[in-house]
Design an enzyme around this catalytic site. Structure first.
Site, PDB file in Angstrom:
ATOM      1  N   ASP A   1      -6.341  53.973  66.204  1.00 17.62           N
ATOM      2  CA  ASP A   1      -7.530  55.067  66.699  1.00 17.62           C
ATOM      3  C   ASP A   1      -8.207  55.813  65.416  1.00 17.62           C
ATOM      4  O   ASP A   1      -9.238  56.367  65.573  1.00 17.62           O
ATOM      5  CB  ASP A   1      -6.964  56.176  67.577  1.00 17.62           C
ATOM      6  CG  ASP A   1      -5.663  56.700  67.036  1.00 17.62           C
ATOM      7  OD1 ASP A   1      -4.828  55.930  66.630  1.00 17.62           O
ATOM      8  OD2 ASP A   1      -5.668  58.032  67.112  1.00 17.62           O
ATOM      9  N   ASN A   2      -7.442  55.559  64.281  1.00 21.20           N
ATOM     10  CA  ASN A   2      -8.066  56.121  62.995  1.00 21.20           C
ATOM     11  C   ASN A   2      -8.575  55.126  62.158  1.00 21.20           C
ATOM     12  O   ASN A   2      -8.766  55.119  61.009  1.00 21.20           O
ATOM     13  CB  ASN A   2      -6.892  56.881  62.286  1.00 21.20           C
ATOM     14  CG  ASN A   2      -6.564  58.138  62.905  1.00 21.20           C
ATOM     15  OD1 ASN A   2      -7.231  58.555  63.841  1.00 21.20           O
ATOM     16  ND2 ASN A   2      -5.165  58.672  62.989  1.00 21.20           N
TER      17      ASN A   2
ATOM     18  N   ARG B   1     -10.206  66.916  70.343  1.00 20.83           N
ATOM     19  CA  ARG B   1     -10.638  68.047  69.487  1.00 20.83           C
ATOM     20  C   ARG B   1     -11.745  67.876  68.900  1.00 20.83           C
ATOM     21  O   ARG B   1     -12.122  68.231  67.638  1.00 20.83           O
ATOM     22  CB  ARG B   1      -9.620  68.673  68.671  1.00 20.83           C
ATOM     23  CG  ARG B   1      -8.917  67.704  67.803  1.00 20.83           C
ATOM     24  CD  ARG B   1      -8.228  68.114  66.367  1.00 20.83           C
ATOM     25  NE  ARG B   1      -8.103  66.960  66.015  1.00 20.83           N
ATOM     26  CZ  ARG B   1      -7.353  67.098  64.756  1.00 20.83           C
ATOM     27  NH1 ARG B   1      -7.033  67.970  64.067  1.00 20.83           N
ATOM     28  NH2 ARG B   1      -6.977  65.866  64.217  1.00 20.83           N
TER      29      ARG B   1
HETATM   30  P1  AMP Z   1      -5.342  62.346  65.048  1.00 23.98           P
HETATM   31  O1  AMP Z   1      -3.934  62.575  64.767  1.00 23.98           O
HETATM   32  O2  AMP Z   1      -6.116  63.574  64.495  1.00 23.98           O
HETATM   33  O3  AMP Z   1      -5.985  60.877  64.880  1.00 23.98           O
HETATM   34  O4  AMP Z   1      -5.264  62.661  66.573  1.00 23.98           O
HETATM   35  C1  AMP Z   1      -4.557  61.637  67.689  1.00 23.98           C
HETATM   36  C2  AMP Z   1      -5.081  62.166  69.015  1.00 23.98           C
HETATM   37  O5  AMP Z   1      -4.546  63.530  69.225  1.00 23.98           O
HETATM   38  C3  AMP Z   1      -6.586  62.314  69.284  1.00 23.98           C
HETATM   39  O6  AMP Z   1      -6.696  61.718  70.515  1.00 23.98           O
HETATM   40  C4  AMP Z   1      -6.925  63.617  69.124  1.00 23.98           C
HETATM   41  O7  AMP Z   1      -8.203  63.922  69.936  1.00 23.98           O
HETATM   42  C5  AMP Z   1      -5.822  64.446  69.720  1.00 23.98           C
HETATM   43  N1  AMP Z   1      -5.332  65.562  69.124  1.00 23.98           N
HETATM   44  C6  AMP Z   1      -5.006  65.870  67.690  1.00 23.98           C
HETATM   45  N2  AMP Z   1      -4.948  67.093  67.640  1.00 23.98           N
HETATM   46  C7  AMP Z   1      -5.534  67.954  68.706  1.00 23.98           C
HETATM   47  C8  AMP Z   1      -5.573  69.335  69.135  1.00 23.98           C
HETATM   48  N3  AMP Z   1      -5.452  70.043  68.425  1.00 23.98           N
HETATM   49  N4  AMP Z   1      -5.972  69.501  70.488  1.00 23.98           N
HETATM   50  C9  AMP Z   1      -6.192  68.706  71.246  1.00 23.98           C
HETATM   51  N5  AMP Z   1      -6.326  66.914  70.879  1.00 23.98           N
HETATM   52  C10 AMP Z   1      -5.808  66.626  69.708  1.00 23.98           C
HETATM   53 MG    MG Z   2      -7.845  60.371  64.679  1.00 24.06          MG
END
Ligand code: AMP
Ligand code: MG
Length: 487
Positions: free
Chosen positions: A248-249, A89
């Site tokens: 990844d963060n 996203r």
């Molecule tokens: P995050 O928790 O933001 O670090 O996201 C972890 C993974 O989930 C990453 O690959 C993001 O791109 C994916 N992701 C998180 N939220 C969404 C969403 N609403 N739609 C698509 N992918 C998502």
């Molecule tokens: Mg992330």
């Protein structure tokens, strides 16, 4: 409109990303543009504010020179490996070399699905947009390395999370979006050519001083370790809990990135966690240094094929390098915590004294930020506010006597201690209950609380008598117990 983009990342081989266009939203509204940051990037602020900003930051129109892509990466999430995460996203528009000569990514978050979205909608709810804007800018004002907020937009469309919620789009600016997970992506596929290209790119972009070292993979590992150690020490200094320290963060540049379920300590408690999805408390406040070390071990593993041709040698080098992390962290942590009690140049001696205070805070459940803030007043001769925080002040008075004795031994005058503490102990942090208040109002279309809190947090170390209620700890009914990613 032209952003004078450069595109070093999307000049890399196609394995690094997928091309993707943002999808439009129906009736966007510009909540805020960070005019100071836009200025520093060399953008035309007047033009951004007169309509182009709304179109671009909503994803409805691309800057003419954008080259939109979603980046590929893997990640260890809560300990388990996901080989293909990527920007689900987020869409990178390009890089800008700012007035300061530094190169930064400009990325839209929540601008629609990408080839990495899996079952996600590629969108973001408004709440996380407001949280990331506030907290990342607050971190910058506190002096902590962090990604920045360039714009926040109300999309006009709804997204479905637990329930239907207003959607938002966030524009993030970062030194880069290279993560530990980017290295894991190529390493786990055994694509060592691209892993080598990534190493070259990273060193050129973030660690140019390492270009001529003999073992560049090992040198990069150590470089990232140093920056992460210093970063986590600063998080600890301000009571910051990241909440999702997945690989990844974790940024290779050493910036704080991804403000999903982040929170700040109210009462001091090392085992404190807020994130609803972190049921085990893996990413609790006091575990952050250990988790950073664990994440760096994943980076080391990913770099093994580039450290030596023979695996045994590579493992030995990686282990030796990783072993220095606890000392690197302790050095930074000591400096930060010594500053919090008024000693500007650190020294091994301070530990028992700092720990004794932290134990008092923990045992008596005292607000972390307020206690250090009022400790500064003690140095200025005003003891009451500090002591009255504690239900049982007697041992605290004893601690103050030892502290004064220690300052004397270190040759630190009370006035100098107060000056040091003024720079290390903020008056204002983005308190969880205030951030929630902002989000609740924002969902109803009222952004006044957002602008007000943002304004206060621009000067976190300064007293602002007209906003003194924002200094205060939450009242019992205001305490935030859980935060949500909202993704
Ligand atoms: P995050 O928790 O933001 O670090 O996201 C972890 C993974 O989930 C990453 O690959 C993001 O791109 C994916 N992701 C998180 N939220 C969404 C969403 N609403 N739609 C698509 N992918 C998502
Ligand atoms: Mg992330």
């Amino acid at each position: 409109m032209n952003f004078s983009f450069d595109h070093s990342f999307s000049r890399l081989p196609v394995a690094f990303f997928e091309r993707v266009e943002p999808s439009s939203v129906s009736t966007p509204l510009l909540i805020r543009v960070n005019d100071e940051l836009a200025e520093a990037l060399g953008l035309d602020v007047a033009r951004l504010l007169s309509g182009d900003g709304l179109m671009i930051f909503s994803g409805n129109r691309l800057p003419e020179d954008a080259n939109p892509i979603a980046m590929a990466y893997s990640g260890h999430q809560f300990g388990g490996f996901s080989p293909r995460l990527g920007d689900g996203r987020a869409i990178l528009l390009g890089e800008i070399v700012g007035r300061d000569g530094l190169r930064r990514d400009v990325q839209l978050k929540g601008a629609g699905p990408t080839p990495f979205s899996r079952r996600g909608d590629g969108r973001s709810a408004l709440g996380p947009v407001l949280r990331e804007y506030l907290v990342s800018e607050a971190m910058a004002a506190l002096g902590v390395p962090t990604t920045r907020a360039l714009a926040a937009v109300w999309s006009g469309d709804k997204v479905f999370r637990e329930e239907m919620e207003p959607g938002g789009i966030f524009t993030r600016v970062a030194s880069s979006h290279l993560r530990i997970g980017t290295f894991e992506y190529f390493s786990s596929r055994r694509d060592f050519d691209n892993l080598g290209i990534l190493l070259d790119y990273t060193i050129q972009r973030h660690y140019p001083e390492l270009a001529d070292t003999e073992n560049r993979a090992q040198a990069l590992l150590l470089g990232v370790m140093e920056r992460q150690a210093s970063l986590i020490a600063q998080w600890m200094q301000f009571g910051f809990i990241h909440g999702v320290m997945n690989t990844d963060n974790m940024s290779i540049s050493g910036e704080t990135i991804d403000f999903g379920p982040c929170a700040f300590l109210d009462e001091y408690d090392p085992s404190k966690k807020f994130s609803f999805i972190d049921q085990q408390g893996r990413y609790a406040y006091g575990s952050q240094p250990m988790i950073a070390h664990w994440n760096l071990a994943r980076l080391a593993e990913a770099l093994l094929p580039l450290m030596a041709t023979d695996e045994e040698t590579a493992v030995t080098l990686a282990k030796e390098t990783l072993e220095s992390f606890p000392d690197l962290f302790r050095e930074g942590h000591l400096k930060c915590m010594a500053g919090k009690i008024g000693i500007s140049d650190g020294g091994e001696l301070d530990w028992p004294l700092v720990n004794a205070l932290l134990t008092l805070l923990k045992d008596q459940r005292i607000d972390f930020t307020l206690s250090f803030r009022y400790l500064r007043d003690v140095a200025s001769g005003e003891e009451d506010a500090f002591l009255s925080l504690f239900p049982r002040p007697a041992p605290v008075s004893e601690w103050l006597t030892e502290w004064r004795e220690h300052l004397r031994k270190c040759g630190v005058e009370a006035e100098a201690a107060a000056t040091t503490m003024q720079k290390t102990n903020p008056v204002f942090i983005p308190r969880n209950h205030r951030v929630e208040e902002v989000i609740e109002a924002g969902k109803l279309g009222d952004f006044e609380p957002f602008h007000r809190l943002h304004e206060i947090l621009r000067r976190p170390f300064e007293e602002q008598p007209e906003s003194s209620e924002y200094e205060q700890a939450p009242k019992p009914h205001e305490v935030v117990r859980a935060t949500y990613c909202g993704t």
